[in-house]
Design an enzyme around this catalytic site. Structure first.
Site, PDB file in Angstrom:
ATOM      1  N   SER A 134       0.872  -1.174   0.000  1.00  0.00           N
ATOM      2  CA  SER A 134       0.000   0.000   0.000  1.00  0.00           C
ATOM      3  C   SER A 134       0.902   1.215   0.000  1.00  0.00           C
ATOM      4  O   SER A 134       2.085   1.118   0.368  1.00  0.00           O
ATOM      5  CB  SER A 134      -0.872   0.000   1.265  1.00  0.00           C
ATOM      6  OG  SER A 134      -1.481   1.262   1.474  1.00  0.00           O
ATOM      7  N   TYR A 147      -1.665   0.419  10.727  1.00  0.00           N
ATOM      8  CA  TYR A 147      -1.683  -0.085   9.355  1.00  0.00           C
ATOM      9  C   TYR A 147      -0.391   0.251   8.631  1.00  0.00           C
ATOM     10  O   TYR A 147       0.194  -0.604   7.949  1.00  0.00           O
ATOM     11  CB  TYR A 147      -2.889   0.499   8.619  1.00  0.00           C
ATOM     12  CG  TYR A 147      -3.079  -0.041   7.222  1.00  0.00           C
ATOM     13  CD1 TYR A 147      -3.227  -1.408   6.991  1.00  0.00           C
ATOM     14  CD2 TYR A 147      -3.131   0.814   6.123  1.00  0.00           C
ATOM     15  CE1 TYR A 147      -3.413  -1.914   5.714  1.00  0.00           C
ATOM     16  CE2 TYR A 147      -3.319   0.322   4.836  1.00  0.00           C
ATOM     17  CZ  TYR A 147      -3.458  -1.033   4.640  1.00  0.00           C
ATOM     18  OH  TYR A 147      -3.643  -1.534   3.370  1.00  0.00           O
TER      19      TYR A 147
END
Length: 247
Positions: A134, A147
Site C-alpha cells: 500500500s 496499518y
C-alpha cells in the site's frame, strides 16, 4: 506473454477477486484463496479458477494449501494480496487487538504463505512473489500508525526477500496502491460504518480494483528477466497519503 499458474490470496473480494478475473482472462491458471468459501465458489464458477478456502493466519491451513498446490501441479506465481486495515485511531487511543490483527494478517500471513510456496516457485525456474502492500508502506498519516507499521513491515519482508534470493530464478515485486474504492476495505476499517467508509472516496475518482489488477497483470507478464521492484499507483487526485484534491 508470461502465462503460468498463480495463487492469489484474499481472492474473495476487491483487488484479489479482480486479479483472479484479470489473470483468468489473460489465460492463466489460478488458485483463488480466501476464508469465505461461498464467495470463492461463486468466483470459481464465474472465471474457471480453482477455489481453495483457507485462513492464512492458521499455519495448518497454509500447510494444506501448499500440499494442494504441489499435488495439483505446482505454481509459477504467488500474489500475496490478503490484508486489511482495522481502525483509524491515534496512537494514544489505538486498539492493541486491532494492531495485532493487522500484523497477523498483513505481515505474518504473507510470511507464512511465501515460506510455504517458495520452494515450488524456485523449482518452477520462473517464479514470482508479488506482494500487494500500500502507499501506507511508503509514508505515515494521522491515525494510521497500526496499518502503516504493518505495511512497512510487509514491504521490508518483500525487499529483504529480493536481496536474499539473488541468483535464483524468482522475481520479487511490490505493488503499492493508494486509495482504491472496493466493497469492503474502508467498511471493514470502520467496523461496518457505511457512511464513514463512503466519505473516504467522496469528491474525487479513486482507483477501482480492476485498475490495480491491471497493474498486477502487467508486472507478472513482463519477460522473466524484467523485475518490477516497486510500483506505486494512485488516483490522479491523490498526490500523497495526506493530500487529495476533492471537489
Amino acid at each position: 506473454m508470461n502465462i503460468g499458474r498463480a495463487v492469489v490470496t484474499g481472492a474473495s473480494s476487491g483487488i484479489g477477486a479482480a486479479t483472479v478475473r484479470r489473470l483468468r482472462a489473460d489465460g492463466w491458471e489460478v488458485v483463488a484463496v480466501a476464508r469465505r468459501a461461498d464467495r470463492l465458489e461463486a468466483l470459481a464458477a464465474e472465471t474457471g479458477a480453482v477455489a481453495f478456502a483457507a485462513d492464512l493466519t492458521v499455519q495448518e491451513d497454509v500447510d494444506r494449501l501448499a500440499a494442494f498446490v504441489e499435488e495439483s501441479g505446482g505454481l509459477t506465481s504467488l500474489v500475496n494480496n490478503a490484508g486489511g486495515a482495522f481502525g483509524l485511531e491515534p496512537v494514544a487511543e489505538a486498539s492493541l487487538e486491532d494492531w495485532r490483527r493487522m500484523y497477523e494478517l498483513n505481515v505474518l500471513g504473507t510470511l507464512r504463505v511465501t515460506q510455504a510456496l517458495l520452494p515450488m516457485l524456485t523449482a518452477s525456474g520462473r517464479g514470482d512473489v508479488l506482494v500487494l502492500t500500500s502507499t501506507a508502506a511508503h509514508g505515515p498519516y494521522e491515525g494510521g500508525a497500526g496499518y502503516t507499521g504493518a505495511k512497512h513491515a510487509e514491504r521490508m519482508l518483500t525487499t529483504t526477500l529480493r536481496l536474499e534470493l539473488i541468483g535464483r530464478p524468482v522475481r520479487v515485486m511490490e505493488v503499492a496502491p493508494g486509495a482504491v474504492a472496493t466493497e469492503e476495505f474502508s467498511l471493514v476499517r470502520f467496523g461496518g460504518d457505511a457512511e464513514r467508509a463512503a466519505k473516504v472516496y467522496e469528491g474525487y475518482e479513486p482507483l477501482a480494483a480492476a485498475d490495480v489488477a491491471d497493474v498486477i497483470a502487467f508486472a507478472l507478464s513482463r519477460p522473466h528477466h524484467v523485475n518490477i521492484d516497486t510500483l506505486v499507483v494512485r488516483p490522479r487526485a491523490q498526490v500523497s497519503n495526506t493530500q487529495t484534491a476533492r471537489s
